[in-house]
Design an enzyme around this catalytic site. Structure first.
Site, PDB file in Angstrom:
ATOM      1  CG  HIS A  17     -20.797  42.849  47.668  1.00 48.23           C
ATOM      2  ND1 HIS A  17     -20.150  42.695  46.463  1.00 48.23           N
ATOM      3  CD2 HIS A  17     -22.061  42.391  47.492  1.00 48.23           C
ATOM      4  CE1 HIS A  17     -21.002  42.162  45.588  1.00 48.23           C
ATOM      5  NE2 HIS A  17     -22.168  41.969  46.189  1.00 48.23           N
ATOM      6  CB  CYS A 105     -19.246  44.781  43.491  1.00 46.60           C
ATOM      7  SG  CYS A 105     -18.311  45.234  44.973  1.00 46.60           S
TER       8      CYS A 105
END
Length: 123
Positions: A17, A105
């Site tokens: 992430h 992301c």
């Protein structure tokens, strides 16, 4: 220690992430919609939308490992830090499209840092 404008890679199970460090212990990143942001999971968006949040890095990371990772600096020139932060803060609390292959992301934070979204974790 991260500096404003740095890319933060957070190791999750099976993927990373990504967030953008903006100073004072905070990052801006895309996350699931809801009252309280939970650790973002790839499968947590059903309608192709996520929300941009500014949160404490320690709350986003929780127990996962993280590192500063400005790996694209070798091939892309970062924008000035003030512009990176201004661009990032513009998106806070806004919904944005999410697609793991084309708009994830990592694409989001690299767009803020370089003006172009790139992600080699889906290459």
């Amino acid at each position: 220690d991260p500096k404003p404008g740095d890319l933060i890679a957070i190791k999750r199970r099976g993927y990373q992430h990504w967030a953008l460090y903006v100073g004072d212990g905070c990052v801006i990143h895309v996350t699931s919609r809801g009252e309280r942001s939970s650790p973002f999971r790839i499968d947590s968006t059903e309608d192709g939308k996520v929300i941009v949040k500014k949160e404490l890095l320690k709350n986003v990371v929780e127990d996962d490992k993280w590192s500063v990772n400005n790996k694209y600096d070798r091939s892309h020139d970062p924008l000035p830090v003030e512009e990176i932060i201004r661009r990032a803060e513009h998106w806070i609390d806004k919904e944005v499209p999410y697609n793991v292959l084309e708009c994830n992301c990592e694409h989001f934070v690299t767009m803020l840092r370089y003006g172009e979204g790139v992600s080699d974790q889906v290459s």
